[in-house]
Design an enzyme around this catalytic site. Structure first.
Site, PDB file in Angstrom:
ATOM      1  N   GLY A 107      12.364  18.145 -11.127  1.00 60.61           N
ATOM      2  CA  GLY A 107      12.978  17.501 -10.479  1.00 60.61           C
ATOM      3  C   GLY A 107      13.122  16.066 -11.187  1.00 60.61           C
ATOM      4  O   GLY A 107      13.380  14.867 -10.562  1.00 60.61           O
ATOM      5  N   HIS A 108      12.756  16.025 -12.500  1.00 55.65           N
ATOM      6  CA  HIS A 108      12.887  14.788 -13.280  1.00 55.65           C
ATOM      7  C   HIS A 108      14.127  13.806 -13.288  1.00 55.65           C
ATOM      8  O   HIS A 108      15.074  14.319 -13.862  1.00 55.65           O
ATOM      9  CB  HIS A 108      12.473  15.063 -14.851  1.00 55.65           C
ATOM     10  N   TYR A 141      -2.648  18.514 -17.103  1.00 56.72           N
ATOM     11  CA  TYR A 141      -2.166  18.678 -18.416  1.00 56.72           C
ATOM     12  C   TYR A 141      -2.668  19.794 -18.834  1.00 56.72           C
ATOM     13  O   TYR A 141      -2.591  19.857 -20.253  1.00 56.72           O
ATOM     14  CB  TYR A 141      -2.399  17.477 -19.316  1.00 56.72           C
ATOM     15  N   ASP A 196      13.110   1.477  -7.031  1.00 61.55           N
ATOM     16  CA  ASP A 196      14.489   1.946  -7.554  1.00 61.55           C
ATOM     17  C   ASP A 196      14.531   3.383  -7.385  1.00 61.55           C
ATOM     18  O   ASP A 196      15.676   3.972  -7.446  1.00 61.55           O
ATOM     19  CB  ASP A 196      14.709   1.387  -8.877  1.00 61.55           C
ATOM     20  N   GLU A 197      13.378   4.316  -7.252  1.00 56.98           N
ATOM     21  CA  GLU A 197      13.489   5.743  -7.420  1.00 56.98           C
ATOM     22  C   GLU A 197      13.986   6.334  -6.168  1.00 56.98           C
ATOM     23  O   GLU A 197      14.558   7.454  -6.166  1.00 56.98           O
ATOM     24  CB  GLU A 197      12.121   6.176  -7.469  1.00 56.98           C
ATOM     25  N   TYR A 255       6.966  14.479 -21.427  1.00 56.09           N
ATOM     26  CA  TYR A 255       7.646  15.412 -20.775  1.00 56.09           C
ATOM     27  C   TYR A 255       8.751  15.830 -21.285  1.00 56.09           C
ATOM     28  O   TYR A 255       9.816  14.986 -21.574  1.00 56.09           O
ATOM     29  CB  TYR A 255       7.682  14.941 -19.240  1.00 56.09           C
ATOM     30  N   LYS A 294      -0.126   6.697 -15.379  1.00 55.67           N
ATOM     31  CA  LYS A 294       1.151   6.596 -15.536  1.00 55.67           C
ATOM     32  C   LYS A 294       1.474   6.235 -16.946  1.00 55.67           C
ATOM     33  O   LYS A 294       0.574   5.925 -17.659  1.00 55.67           O
ATOM     34  CB  LYS A 294       1.775   4.974 -14.649  1.00 55.67           C
ATOM     35  N   ARG A 337      13.775   4.680 -18.511  1.00 54.06           N
ATOM     36  CA  ARG A 337      13.148   3.795 -17.448  1.00 54.06           C
ATOM     37  C   ARG A 337      13.630   2.282 -17.982  1.00 54.06           C
ATOM     38  O   ARG A 337      13.507   2.062 -18.937  1.00 54.06           O
ATOM     39  CB  ARG A 337      11.759   3.854 -17.369  1.00 54.06           C
ATOM     40  N   ALA A 372       0.828  -1.196  -0.168  1.00 61.06           N
ATOM     41  CA  ALA A 372      -0.079  -0.164  -0.121  1.00 61.06           C
ATOM     42  C   ALA A 372       0.788   1.177  -0.207  1.00 61.06           C
ATOM     43  O   ALA A 372       1.708   1.392   0.651  1.00 61.06           O
ATOM     44  CB  ALA A 372      -1.030  -0.004   1.333  1.00 61.06           C
ATOM     45  N   ALA A 373       0.856   2.176  -1.146  1.00 64.62           N
ATOM     46  CA  ALA A 373       1.423   3.264  -1.192  1.00 64.62           C
ATOM     47  C   ALA A 373       0.548   4.598  -1.928  1.00 64.62           C
ATOM     48  O   ALA A 373      -0.052   4.101  -2.789  1.00 64.62           O
ATOM     49  CB  ALA A 373       2.802   3.079  -1.758  1.00 64.62           C
ATOM     50  N   LYS A 381       9.280   7.005  -0.086  1.00 64.92           N
ATOM     51  CA  LYS A 381       9.628   5.473  -0.175  1.00 64.92           C
ATOM     52  C   LYS A 381      10.739   5.407   0.701  1.00 64.92           C
ATOM     53  O   LYS A 381      11.024   4.346   1.418  1.00 64.92           O
ATOM     54  CB  LYS A 381       9.465   5.130  -1.532  1.00 64.92           C
TER      55      LYS A 381
HETATM   56  P1  NAD Z   1      -1.062   1.625  -6.683  1.00 59.63           P
HETATM   57  O1  NAD Z   1      -1.200   3.271  -6.590  1.00 59.63           O
HETATM   58  O2  NAD Z   1      -1.641   1.088  -8.083  1.00 59.63           O
HETATM   59  O3  NAD Z   1      -1.528   1.048  -5.557  1.00 59.63           O
HETATM   60  C1  NAD Z   1      -1.699   1.448  -4.245  1.00 59.63           C
HETATM   61  C2  NAD Z   1      -2.845   0.780  -3.486  1.00 59.63           C
HETATM   62  O4  NAD Z   1      -2.588   1.117  -2.228  1.00 59.63           O
HETATM   63  C3  NAD Z   1      -4.082   1.267  -4.081  1.00 59.63           C
HETATM   64  O5  NAD Z   1      -4.918   0.118  -3.760  1.00 59.63           O
HETATM   65  C4  NAD Z   1      -4.722   2.217  -2.652  1.00 59.63           C
HETATM   66  O6  NAD Z   1      -6.103   2.059  -2.573  1.00 59.63           O
HETATM   67  C5  NAD Z   1      -3.694   1.386  -1.617  1.00 59.63           C
HETATM   68  N1  NAD Z   1      -3.550   2.402  -0.490  1.00 59.63           N
HETATM   69  C6  NAD Z   1      -3.205   4.023  -0.887  1.00 59.63           C
HETATM   70  N2  NAD Z   1      -3.250   4.544   0.527  1.00 59.63           N
HETATM   71  C7  NAD Z   1      -3.447   3.606   1.472  1.00 59.63           C
HETATM   72  C8  NAD Z   1      -3.831   3.733   2.694  1.00 59.63           C
HETATM   73  N3  NAD Z   1      -3.409   4.667   3.439  1.00 59.63           N
HETATM   74  N4  NAD Z   1      -4.216   2.386   3.435  1.00 59.63           N
HETATM   75  C9  NAD Z   1      -4.468   1.579   2.758  1.00 59.63           C
HETATM   76  N5  NAD Z   1      -4.219   1.445   1.292  1.00 59.63           N
HETATM   77  C10 NAD Z   1      -3.833   2.227   0.750  1.00 59.63           C
HETATM   78  O7  NAD Z   1       0.429   1.197  -6.567  1.00 59.63           O
HETATM   79  P2  NAD Z   1       1.407   0.084  -7.433  1.00 59.63           P
HETATM   80  O8  NAD Z   1       1.937   0.539  -8.579  1.00 59.63           O
HETATM   81  O9  NAD Z   1       0.659  -1.187  -7.194  1.00 59.63           O
HETATM   82  O10 NAD Z   1       2.687   0.049  -6.425  1.00 59.63           O
HETATM   83  C11 NAD Z   1       2.463  -0.749  -5.331  1.00 59.63           C
HETATM   84  C12 NAD Z   1       3.863  -0.705  -4.441  1.00 59.63           C
HETATM   85  O11 NAD Z   1       4.637  -1.180  -5.259  1.00 59.63           O
HETATM   86  C13 NAD Z   1       4.002   0.586  -4.045  1.00 59.63           C
HETATM   87  O12 NAD Z   1       4.532   0.548  -2.535  1.00 59.63           O
HETATM   88  C14 NAD Z   1       5.149   1.139  -4.932  1.00 59.63           C
HETATM   89  O13 NAD Z   1       5.938   2.309  -4.118  1.00 59.63           O
HETATM   90  C15 NAD Z   1       6.030  -0.056  -5.407  1.00 59.63           C
HETATM   91  N6  NAD Z   1       6.235   0.223  -6.474  1.00 59.63           N
HETATM   92  C16 NAD Z   1       5.793   0.376  -7.756  1.00 59.63           C
HETATM   93  C17 NAD Z   1       6.436   0.211  -8.845  1.00 59.63           C
HETATM   94  C18 NAD Z   1       5.469   0.588 -10.246  1.00 59.63           C
HETATM   95  O14 NAD Z   1       6.061   0.961 -11.383  1.00 59.63           O
HETATM   96  N7  NAD Z   1       4.303   0.773 -10.219  1.00 59.63           N
HETATM   97  C19 NAD Z   1       7.941   0.013  -9.148  1.00 59.63           C
HETATM   98  C20 NAD Z   1       8.331  -0.518  -8.032  1.00 59.63           C
HETATM   99  C21 NAD Z   1       7.646  -0.400  -6.701  1.00 59.63           C
HETATM  100  P1  TYD Z   2       5.652   7.353 -14.832  1.00 63.91           P
HETATM  101  O1  TYD Z   2       4.964   6.266 -15.546  1.00 63.91           O
HETATM  102  O2  TYD Z   2       4.996   8.369 -14.208  1.00 63.91           O
HETATM  103  O3  TYD Z   2       6.698   6.657 -13.762  1.00 63.91           O
HETATM  104  P2  TYD Z   2       7.901   7.200 -12.969  1.00 63.91           P
HETATM  105  O4  TYD Z   2       7.995   8.809 -12.951  1.00 63.91           O
HETATM  106  O5  TYD Z   2       7.774   6.602 -11.667  1.00 63.91           O
HETATM  107  O6  TYD Z   2       9.188   6.666 -13.579  1.00 63.91           O
HETATM  108  O7  TYD Z   2       6.659   8.052 -15.857  1.00 63.91           O
HETATM  109  C1  TYD Z   2       7.792   7.193 -16.648  1.00 63.91           C
HETATM  110  C2  TYD Z   2       8.288   8.097 -17.275  1.00 63.91           C
HETATM  111  O8  TYD Z   2       7.293   8.719 -18.395  1.00 63.91           O
HETATM  112  C3  TYD Z   2       8.846   9.255 -16.846  1.00 63.91           C
HETATM  113  O9  TYD Z   2      10.147   9.529 -17.272  1.00 63.91           O
HETATM  114  C4  TYD Z   2       8.079  10.356 -16.739  1.00 63.91           C
HETATM  115  C5  TYD Z   2       7.298  10.221 -18.268  1.00 63.91           C
HETATM  116  N1  TYD Z   2       6.174  10.760 -18.531  1.00 63.91           N
HETATM  117  C6  TYD Z   2       5.548  11.664 -19.743  1.00 63.91           C
HETATM  118  O10 TYD Z   2       6.616  12.002 -20.136  1.00 63.91           O
HETATM  119  N2  TYD Z   2       4.508  11.995 -19.778  1.00 63.91           N
HETATM  120  C7  TYD Z   2       3.467  11.601 -18.948  1.00 63.91           C
HETATM  121  O11 TYD Z   2       2.198  12.145 -19.023  1.00 63.91           O
HETATM  122  C8  TYD Z   2       3.650  10.818 -17.738  1.00 63.91           C
HETATM  123  C9  TYD Z   2       2.663  10.382 -16.721  1.00 63.91           C
HETATM  124  C10 TYD Z   2       5.107  10.335 -17.610  1.00 63.91           C
END
Ligand code: NAD
Ligand code: TYD
Length: 348
Positions: A289-290, A347, A132-133, A213, A195, A220, A83-84, A160
């Protein structure tokens, strides 16, 4: 039967982890705790909702009383904490929400876990899923390893990083048995369309501009979400206590190249003219801060636990595109209402 808690199981990655654990481990009672924020969606796990070893708990990890109550009641022997608040752009407009969920929420879980098992941590495990961020940005070369210093640049990655530090500190100070993974960017079914990949798939379907952007030269390392779920399963069961593992896709892409590939594959699938969707690419103001580049050295998890991604990017991306086109109702549901307000603000 062991009681296992998975947090954030209604989100993107969590839903794949919950599904895998419910199906593969009938000897576990899986409790999925999720607050159902904008990113949480019970549709993501509808197929397993009636399984006898599955229970959904709606609750907020920031609510200390509630967290203590459920730990007392269910005596969770294992926790997989996903959860995050997870979107960098949202962290730029509302950092405090990230401090609350990602830091305070994690500490609440650690405290509750410590409270019920303090006299005997044997056979117990707290697994913190991270990103990894936390390592910040790479230049044109090099890879993040498990010993790379933390150097977070966004409020998301700072929150994180802080939660990772708390997990490690509880291991050192209280002997709490943890494992921690830092994974690269995931993609696949059920990814919320804020995303890059799902947002652009949705915009291509609707012939809307594709907001890249800056100059798009950001890199990535992309991993198919089901391969991440396999890695999580392995680390939970076979990872060593107090260890960190990096997980990555061995799959670096510059955003602009990825977007062009996505356009090409979508045009083929939708029967559109070659090059049609590329015309939607629009370069917009950069993210503050990209981070220039993320790339993972995943050799530790490969050597120690034998994990490797199972699909190529071509295969994973095709499966993802097919899933979104087959699930337009899911996409329409999550992009109605609040989503359009977020989109306009982000946007405009
Ligand atoms: P997501 O945003 O799709 O899902 C997050 C979930 O957490 C949602 O279901 C939301 O309802 C729940 N949540 C948020 N706040 C909450 C709270 N206060 N209490 C209980 N539940 C809550 O996220 P994700 O992309 O599935 O990421 C899951 C985990 O993996 C996160 O910890 C994230 O940092 C980590 N992660 C994500 C990525 C990625 O590319 N998406 C990569 C590496 C690590
Ligand atoms: P994102 O999916 O938000 O993941 P993260 O920032 O956690 O890596 O973004 C992936 C890459 O795409 C990042 O370099 C930002 C870029 N991006 C765009 O260029 N346009 C967009 O509308 C979004 C959401 C992301």
């Amino acid at each position: 039967m062991k009681n296992i808690l998975i947090t954030g199981g209604a989100g993107f990655i969590g839903s794949h982890v919950v599904r895998r654990f419910v199906k593969n481990y009938p000897n576990y009672n899986i409790y999925n705790l999720d607050a159902l924020t904008y990113a949480g969606n019970l549709e993501n796990i509808k197929d397993i909702q009636n399984e006898s070893n599955y229970t959904f708990l709606k609750g907020d990890i920031v609510d200390e009383t509630y967290i203590n109550e459920i730990f007392e009641k269910y005596q969770f022997e294992g926790v997989l904490h996903l959860a995050a608040e997870s979107h960098v752009d949202r962290s730029i407009t509302d950092p405090l929400a990230f401090v609350k969920t990602n830091i305070i929420g994690t500490v609440n879980l650690l405290n509750a876990f410590k409270k019920i098992w303090k006299d005997n941590f044997d056979g117990k495990r707290f697994y913190h899923i991270s990103t990894d961020e936390v390592y910040g940005s790479l230049g044109e070369t090099g890879l993040f390893t498990e010993t790379t210093s933390y150097d977070p640049n966004s409020p998301y990655s700072a929150s994180k990083a802080s939660s990772d530090h708390f997990v490690r500190a509880y291991g050192e100070t209280y002997g709490l048995p943890y494992v921690l993974t830092n994974c690269s960017n995931n993609y696949g079914p059920f990814h919320f369309p804020e995303k890059l990949i799902p947002l652009f798939i949705n915009n291509i379907i609707n012939k809307k501009p594709l907001p890249v952007y800056g100059d798009g030269n950001y890199t990535r390392d992309w991993l198919f979400v089901k391969d991440h779920a396999v890695a999580i399963d392995l680390v939970f069961h076979q990872g060593k206590n107090h260890e960190t593992y990096n997980i990555g896709g061995f799959n670096e892409w510059k955003n602009i190249d990825l977007v062009r590939l996505l356009c090409q594959k979508m045009d083929e699938k939708l029967g559109r003219k070659e090059g049609e969707s590329e015309q939607l690419i629009t370069f917009v103001k950069d993210r503050p801060g990209h981070d220039l580049r993320y790339a993972i050295d995943a050799s530790k998890i490969n050597k120690e636990l034998g994990w490797m991604p199972s699909v190529t990017f071509e295969e994973g991306l095709q499966e993802t595109i097919n899933w979104y086109l087959d699930n337009t109702e899911w996409l329409n549901n999550v992009t109605s209402g609040e989503y359009s307000k977020y989109y306009e603000k982000q946007y405009q």
